[in-house]
Design an enzyme around this catalytic site. Structure first.
Site, PDB file in Angstrom:
ATOM      1  N   GLY A  91       0.836  -1.201   0.000  1.00 53.55           N
ATOM      2  CA  GLY A  91       0.000   0.000   0.000  1.00 53.55           C
ATOM      3  C   GLY A  91       0.864   1.242   0.000  1.00 53.55           C
ATOM      4  O   GLY A  91       2.019   1.210   0.429  1.00 53.55           O
ATOM      5  N   ASP A 150     -10.882  10.326   9.840  1.00 55.19           N
ATOM      6  CA  ASP A 150     -10.618   9.923   8.462  1.00 55.19           C
ATOM      7  C   ASP A 150     -11.238   8.549   8.210  1.00 55.19           C
ATOM      8  O   ASP A 150     -10.569   7.629   7.751  1.00 55.19           O
ATOM      9  CB  ASP A 150      -9.107   9.932   8.199  1.00 55.19           C
ATOM     10  CG  ASP A 150      -8.787  10.032   6.704  1.00 55.19           C
ATOM     11  OD1 ASP A 150      -9.720  10.287   5.914  1.00 55.19           O
ATOM     12  OD2 ASP A 150      -7.614   9.839   6.337  1.00 55.19           O
TER      13      ASP A 150
END
Ligand SMILES: *[C@@H]1O[C@H](CO)[C@@H](O)[C@H](O)[C@H]1NC(C)=O
Ligand SMILES: *[C@@H]1O[C@H](CO)[C@@H](O)[C@H](O)[C@H]1NC(C)=O
Ligand SMILES: *[C@@H]1O[C@H](CO)[C@@H](O)[C@H](O)[C@H]1NC(C)=O
Ligand SMILES: *[C@@H]1O[C@H](CO)[C@@H](O)[C@H](O)[C@H]1NC(C)=O
Ligand SMILES: *[C@@H]1O[C@H](CO)[C@@H](O)[C@H](O)[C@H]1NC(C)=O
Ligand SMILES: *[C@@H]1O[C@H](CO)[C@@H](O)[C@H](O)[C@H]1NC(C)=O
Ligand SMILES: *[C@@H]1O[C@H](CO)[C@@H](O)[C@H](O)[C@H]1NC(C)=O
Ligand SMILES: *[C@@H]1O[C@H](CO)[C@@H](O)[C@H](O)[C@H]1NC(C)=O
Ligand SMILES: *[C@@H]1O[C@H](CO)[C@@H](O)[C@H](O)[C@H]1NC(C)=O
Length: 874
Positions: free
Chosen positions: A531, A647
């Site tokens: 990632g 978030d």
């Protein structure tokens, strides 16, 4: 606004004091004979909460045989240096003498911090403590107790009946059996209290009662059932600490928690004055859940581990705040499988809604088959044909009553087998540090520095292994991470640059060297990248010769990265929850900032919604949403301060190999508003498409911003499309706007992901959509709390499983649905491959059968923090 609340609060407090002082002498909450002593100090000092602790020397009737000492190290989990860092050590019998009001009952709280004091070997602390004719502790070892309970410090709470002579002698005697033993104490509290005890009926002997008025009792458990931790300074004048009940829930059946609506006021009465329990206890509850069929099939059960050969007094607190009529909710209470009371109807007992009542029961726990458990179970009274087949409990206190010889002492607890193993591994590690681990040092302590002013009496970690599965080869270091971090035994010696890691994390964070990180990732080989984010790259790595981890390496040039790195260590190292990604450790060396997490084999939720060959089934999606909601709910309410994630999005919800959802990426998280604030003002951060419009407008952050973002996640899951898709026509770019407008136009059904549309039943989708729409309300105040969202989703899942048809529910299926409530505490054993995880049902197969429940963790009086860090690890 803020001022108003203060005035209101002080008015409430004021009227309460007046009221109790007038009602009767014995119930007045008087502090006229309170002693709060820090032992071994030379002058009075305040603790972290502002409570003043006086020196103890003038209460010692002979101080010749005691010495004062200072602990050589301060465990980061201590809530305050006062009173724990100083001790009085006794090498022979010594007595404190207090003159107390003769008609009053008194709390006696003893604080112990086992540590090395001057040249005393900390393993020789065997002693007894007596108070007048009562033995409070005998052959007690604070160090063994603390180790078994993985606590740095221990608080024991007793309640002594009126002492006619007006003189209370508290005597410490080192054990005569163990050579070289000594006694010690760090803090003593003796505080007068109202007489809260009264005759209680013995379970199983309807004609017998036990009148605790003259007895001495030890507090074993005090739980705010269905609610949160209540600190001593927030109790209703009696300085008790109340804990969350969820660690004690047995088996798969979790029930649901609820809170009184604002328009329901808790009305105390002369029968139940305010000092019996604070409003927060009565305004929160655990009930069985909305489905009568499921409720009839299970008992809502709590299990406690207690010392055998004692009588226990159980006080069950009730307050009905949802129903208002007789025979709406009627249930039976079982204690140790005996009927303590049948057909309890809280409204009938209390007279009306919002009125607290309590019921006391006493039971003797014998030592048969070494079964020293206390079971409390509730079940709907079907025979009464109530309107709802349900049960409710708001609070639960368990006290141990002195035996006929005036004794209250039980044996020292034994560490659980799993803990013993972890401890011996840890010892092995500290004796033979591996080469790759040059620093070889593990920082921290079990509990992070969050600790509030907690009454910690004891934790018993009681691991109940699955009988059929003893293959413990695959130990999972991450699972028992906390035990690596016991700074009490593994002192941290951090050098140079890394130094602030130790203070930051408050402990629960393993330290890795850069060399180890390079080894773990093949020198940060590009093929290991799993990632890439704003912070840097995430690599798949292997540590400890086989454990898979995710290694997040910051981009050294990023200034912002540093701040987020700190936030993440700071928060995550203190939080442990099944639905939060676990931080294993960190490396901070040569401008490198690296975080090491549990490896999440199935990546992000987003990957499985779209851009995927094999999109998730509807049920899997719902289970993941429920897991993530649970993680967020915990962030919002489980910690001492609200934590706002800031978030929330589908790429920050990760899925492990068993399809358990974990909330990740706390780089932007903020500790939420404190007591006198309603919001935190901050620069707007987050991700477009998920941003709360109100937060954007007002720049004021509340936990409702996370609720908004989570609403967007729910839509993404339902519609199988990203939150923002710039390639679509203008009005469709933003999913939230588009879905809201479709919902208004009644066409939402048309945008449901075709992959799952056929699977969803109509009632489930309605419930789900309604929940998502509430989350997306323009104003935060209209959005539900995360706990409500969680409840609604669980309900939606039940509707999916069991769409209210007349067809009977198969046993197994029924279990599945209420298992939803269990994920928080369901415990996985160390070994992994035991459960097949390919179907969504297998998700829970471990706990479908309560016999197969691999572990129960039982906590007696843990600091709140430790509950977070230790118990919710799972
Ligand atoms: C309360 O205390 C006062 C003074 O000590 C005494 O005169 C009175 O009788 C007491 N009242 C009760 C109800 O015990
Ligand atoms: C308490 O201890 C003191 C001295 O050790 C003794 O004189 C006194 O009688 C004791 N009081 C009681 C109530 O036992
Ligand atoms: C005390 O209780 C109130 C009411 O729920 C809560 O808002 C507050 O945070 C608590 N204060 C502390 C210090 O725990
Ligand atoms: C409290 O408010 C809720 C809705 O906000 C309503 O359903 C309920 O009847 C009210 N209860 C009382 C006691 O007024
Ligand atoms: C409880 O009492 C029984 C019988 O007196 C005794 O055998 C047993 O060891 C006791 N158990 C404990 C834990 O003290
Ligand atoms: C109560 O019953 C359960 C289930 O039948 C059993 O496991 C437990 O040991 C019993 N508890 C006691 C104290 O007898
Ligand atoms: C609930 O507990 C009681 C007492 O242990 C037991 O008799 C009953 O069978 C249990 N009911 C269910 C549904 O487990
Ligand atoms: C507790 O101690 C008191 C005083 O020694 C005694 O009268 C009472 O019987 C004891 N309680 C029990 C349950 O034995
Ligand atoms: C005292 O406690 C230790 C540790 O729990 C135990 O090994 C020992 O047998 C106990 N001694 C007595 C006399 O009970």
């Amino acid at each position: 606004m803020i001022i108003d609340t203060h005035i209101l609060l002080s008015l409430v407090c004021f009227s309460f004091i007046i009221k109790t002082a007038h009602s009767s002498n014995s119930s007045s909450v008087s502090n006229s004979d309170s002693f709060v002593l820090a032992c071994g100090v030379s002058s009075a000092a305040n603790d972290a909460n502002g409570l003043n602790w006086a020196p103890d020397s003038k209460f010692l009737s002979s101080s010749g045989n005691s010495i004062t000492a200072t602990a050589q190290s301060q465990d980061p989990s201590l809530p305050s240096a006062i009173p724990y860092m100083n001790a009085r050590i006794f090498t022979s019998e010594s007595t404190y003498q207090f003159s107390v009001l003769p008609k009053m009952r008194h709390w006696v709280r003893l604080h112990f911090y086992p540590s090395s004091y001057s040249n005393f070997d900390s393993s020789n602390d065997f002693f007894s403590v007596t108070a007048g004719r009562f033995t409070l502790l005998n052959n007690f070892s604070a160090s063994i107790t603390a180790e078994a309970l993985t606590q740095a410090y221990i608080i024991k709470e007793f309640s002594l009946g009126p002492i006619q002579s007006g003189s209370l002698n508290l005597t410490f005697t080192p054990s005569s059996i163990h050579k070289g033993s000594y006694a010690f104490v760090n803090g003593i509290e003796i505080i007068s209290m109202p007489e809260i005890f009264e005759p209680a009926s013995m379970v199983g002997f309807s004609d017998q009662t036990i009148d605790a008025e003259n007895y001495a009792l030890q507090t074993m458990f005090r739980l705010n059932v269905g609610g949160q931790y209540i600190a001593a300074n927030n109790d209703s004048g009696v300085s008790r600490t109340w804990y969350d009940d969820s660690p004690y829930l047995y088996g798969a059946a979790y029930g649901v928690t609820s809170e009184a609506e604002r328009n329901v006021t808790i009305q105390y009465s002369s029968n139940v004055p305010r000092y019996i329990a604070p409003v927060n206890v009565y305004s929160t509850a655990r009930t069985m859940g909305p489905n009568p069929k499921l409720n009839l099939n299970y008992n809502l059960t709590w299990v406690f581990q207690v010392d055998a050969n004692f009588t226990y007094l159980l006080r069950l607190h009730f307050c009905e705040f949802q129903l208002w009529k007789d025979n709406q909710r009627v249930f039976d209470i079982f204690i140790n499988n005996q009927t303590a009371q049948s057909s309890v109807d809280v409204i009938a007992l209390a007279g009306s809604m919002g009125v607290p009542v309590y019921k006391d029961y006493a039971i003797y726990v014998s030592d048969e088959n070494s079964d020293d458990d206390l079971w409390v179970a509730l079940h709907p009274s079907a025979s009464m044909k109530p309107e709802y087949y349900d049960a409710i409990l708001n609070g639960l206190e368990i006290f141990k009553i002195n035996d006929t010889s005036g004794n209250l002492a039980g044996p020292n607890p034994m560490p659980s087998p799993l803990l013993q193993k972890a401890l011996s591994q840890q010892k092995a590690r500290s004796f033979a540090p591996s080469q790759s681990n040059k620093l070889g040092i593990i920082i921290g302590a079990i509990a992070g520095g969050l600790a509030g002013f907690a009454l910690v009496t004891a934790v018993i970690v009681f691991l109940n292994y699955r009988k059929c599965k003893t293959d413990g080869k695959k130990s999972s270091p991450a699972g028992w991470l906390s035990f690596y971090g016991r700074s009490r035994t593994t002192k941290s010696k951090i050098t140079g640059k890394s130094s602030h890691l130790s203070t930051l994390g408050g402990g629960l964070c393993r330290h890795f060297s850069f060399v180890e990180m390079k080894l773990a990732t093949d020198n940060f080989d590009e093929s290991r990248v799993i990632g890439v984010g704003g912070f840097g790259k995430v690599y798949k790595g292997i540590i400890d010769g086989g454990t898979k981890v995710a290694i997040k390496r910051s981009n050294p040039s990023s200034e912002q990265g540093f701040h987020e790195f700190q936030t993440e260590i700071d928060l995550l190292s203190k939080l442990r929850h099944r639905h939060l990604v676990s931080l294993i450790g960190a490396c901070e060396e040569e401008d490198e900032m690296i975080l090491v997490y549990d490896y999440m084999a199935n990546g992000t939720l987003r990957e499985h919604l779209y851009d995927s060959q094999k999109p998730l089934s509807w049920k899997q999606r719902m289970e993941i949403c429920i897991g993530a909601a649970r993680g967020l709910h915990y962030l919002h309410t489980g910690a001492k301060n609200t934590i706002i994630h800031r978030d929330v999005k589908t790429t920050n919800i990760l899925v492990d190999d068993k399809w358990v959802a974990k909330v990740s990426d706390f780089g932007l998280s903020r500790t939420g508003p404190s007591l006198n604030q309603t919001h935190v003002s901050t620069e707007v951060k987050g991700s477009f498409g998920y941003l709360d419009p109100e937060y954007f407008r007002m720049q004021q952050l509340t936990e409702k911003s996370d609720v908004y973002s989570f609403g967007v996640v729910l839509l993404e899951v339902l519609c199988g499309r990203p939150a923002l898709n710039p390639r679509l026509p203008k009005e469709q770019i933003n999913l939230a706007d588009w879905a809201l407008s479709c919902n208004r136009g009644g066409t939402l059904e048309e945008i449901i992901d075709p992959h799952v549309k056929g699977e969803i039943n109509a009632e489930c989708v309605n419930q789900f959509v309604e929940t998502a729409m509430q989350c997306l309300s323009d104003q935060g105040i209209n959005r539900p709390l995360m706990g409500t969202v969680l409840w609604n989703l669980e309900f939606a899942l039940q509707l999916q499983d069991n769409p209210d048809g007349p067809k009977p529910v198969a046993e197994q299926k029924a279990n599945d649905a209420y298992l939803m409530h269990t994920t928080l505490m369901s415990i996985e054993e160390e070994g992994e491959g035991t459960v097949e995880m390919d179907s969504s049902k297998a998700f829970f197969s471990q706990i479908v059968n309560p016999r197969a429940l691999p572990g129960i963790i039982i906590v007696l009086y843990v600091s709140f923090n430790t509950i977070l860090c230790l118990l919710r690890l799972y």
